[in-house]
Scaffold this active site. Structure first.
Site, PDB file in Angstrom:
ATOM      1  CG  HIS A 137     -10.647   6.699 -11.318  1.00 48.99           C
ATOM      2  ND1 HIS A 137      -9.674   7.362 -10.619  1.00 48.99           N
ATOM      3  CD2 HIS A 137     -11.684   6.518 -10.441  1.00 48.99           C
ATOM      4  CE1 HIS A 137     -10.102   7.597  -9.381  1.00 48.99           C
ATOM      5  NE2 HIS A 137     -11.307   7.087  -9.244  1.00 48.99           N
ATOM      6  CG  HIS A 142     -11.112   3.304  -6.346  1.00 49.01           C
ATOM      7  ND1 HIS A 142     -11.116   3.989  -5.152  1.00 49.01           N
ATOM      8  CD2 HIS A 142     -11.515   4.196  -7.283  1.00 49.01           C
ATOM      9  CE1 HIS A 142     -11.511   5.235  -5.356  1.00 49.01           C
ATOM     10  NE2 HIS A 142     -11.753   5.400  -6.649  1.00 49.01           N
ATOM     11  CD  GLU A 183     -11.479   8.925  -5.674  1.00 53.09           C
ATOM     12  OE1 GLU A 183     -10.482   8.849  -6.417  1.00 53.09           O
ATOM     13  OE2 GLU A 183     -12.499   8.235  -5.840  1.00 53.09           O
ATOM     14  CB  SER A 202      -6.161   6.415 -11.931  1.00 58.58           C
ATOM     15  OG  SER A 202      -6.935   7.484 -11.418  1.00 58.58           O
TER      16      SER A 202
HETATM   17 FE    FE Z   1     -12.510   7.191  -7.482  1.00 60.55          FE
END
Ligand code: FE
Ligand code: PHE
Length: 285
Positions: A137, A142, A183, A202
């Site tokens: 993730h 990110h 997010e 993700s």
């Molecule tokens: Fe995160």
């Protein structure tokens, strides 16, 4: 008790924040690369293959352009390999952490252009869903956008803003903005809606859902509205906030939030699926 030495095939338990004194005061730790098993690398490879096949037409252009810069796809990358490309590009650096870390050290790292990445990977049973961030993730979701100069500047500003929010007792409000942008954010591109939020990028299920499903509501990002909105942590989002560009996200979040936090207190919370006067709905297609 005898000290435990983690190495080949012996993984530290998830969220071991002691690790023989290896975790530093800023909560960073060595990546512990030798502890990854063949299965760990295989899990990363499978997740990477599945997710990179899904991104065309669903992830934003900046993400797709930067994804190859993560480097190796068939094993967990060494963070130094990524930093050799990332630091020259935007001054950001990936640092290892043992799991979620408290607010102040988290904000401090971001304010210093250090992005904390959890070093352990999920088990094969957690392929489709994991309750806390793991290395897949954090890296896949990110890190690619940290190669984008505007997004990179925004993440640093967020860290500095977090330290300020902490002093004002406004972390919960600011964390809702994080949730709905960094997010779970969507961006309107010339050819349609695309995802830029790491939690979406993700996730195999939510990537499709967030960009294409008629079910959730999509609202043009309004910072106050966003900071009032509660969120779901155990299901797909019922509301997504949409930006026009990373520059717009940077500009909308640049003003001093101090008066906004007070305003959000007065106006009160909204449910995750609330409709509110003044909302600007963004339609599909
Ligand atoms: Fe995160
Ligand atoms: N401008 C915000 C403040 O003054 C800080 C911030 C920047 C928050 C970027 C989020 C993102 O508090």
């Amino acid at each position: 008790p005898a000290p435990v030495v983690y190495g080949e095939g012996s993984r530290p338990p998830r969220g071991d924040y002691a690790r023989d004194g290896l975790v530093l005061a800023d909560y960073t730790c060595p990546q512990n690369y030798a502890a990854y098993t063949a299965q760990d690398h295989d899990t990363y490879r499978q997740l990477f293959d599945r997710q990179s096949a899904l991104v065309p037409g669903l992830a934003c252009d900046e993400f797709i352009a930067a994804l190859p810069l993560l480097g190796v796809k068939d094993r967990i990358p060494r963070f130094e390999e990524i930093n050799a490309r990332l630091t020259p590009a935007t001054g950001w650096e990936v640092v290892a952490v043992p799991g979620l870390i408290p607010e102040v050290p988290f904000f401090t790292l971001l304010a210093n252009r250090k992005f904390p990445v959890t070093d352990w990977i999920r088990t094969p049973e957690e392929m489709d869903y994991i309750v806390e961030p793991d290395v897949f993730h954090d890296l896949f979701g990110h890190v690619p956008l940290l190669f984008n100069p505007v997004f990179a500047a925004h993440m640093q500003a967020y860290g500095a803003g977090g330290l300020k929010a902490h002093g004002l007792g406004a972390c919960e409000q600011l964390s809702r903005l994080y949730w709905y942008t960094i997010e779970f954010g969507l961006v309107r591109q010339a050819d349609g809606l695309r995802a830029y939020g790491a939690g979406i990028l993700s996730s195999s299920g939510e990537l499709q859902h967030s960009v294409r499903s008629p079910e959730p509501q999509r609202l043009a990002l309004d910072v106050t509205r966003c900071m009032r909105t509660r969120y779901k942590i155990d299901s797909y989002q019922q509301t997504y906030f949409v930006i026009d560009s990373f520059q717009q996200l940077f500009d909308l979040t640049a003003p001093d939030f101090t008066p906004l936090y007070a305003q959000v207190q007065t106006l009160g919370e909204l449910a995750a699926d609330a409709r509110n006067a003044g909302d600007t709905l963004v339609s599909l297609a």
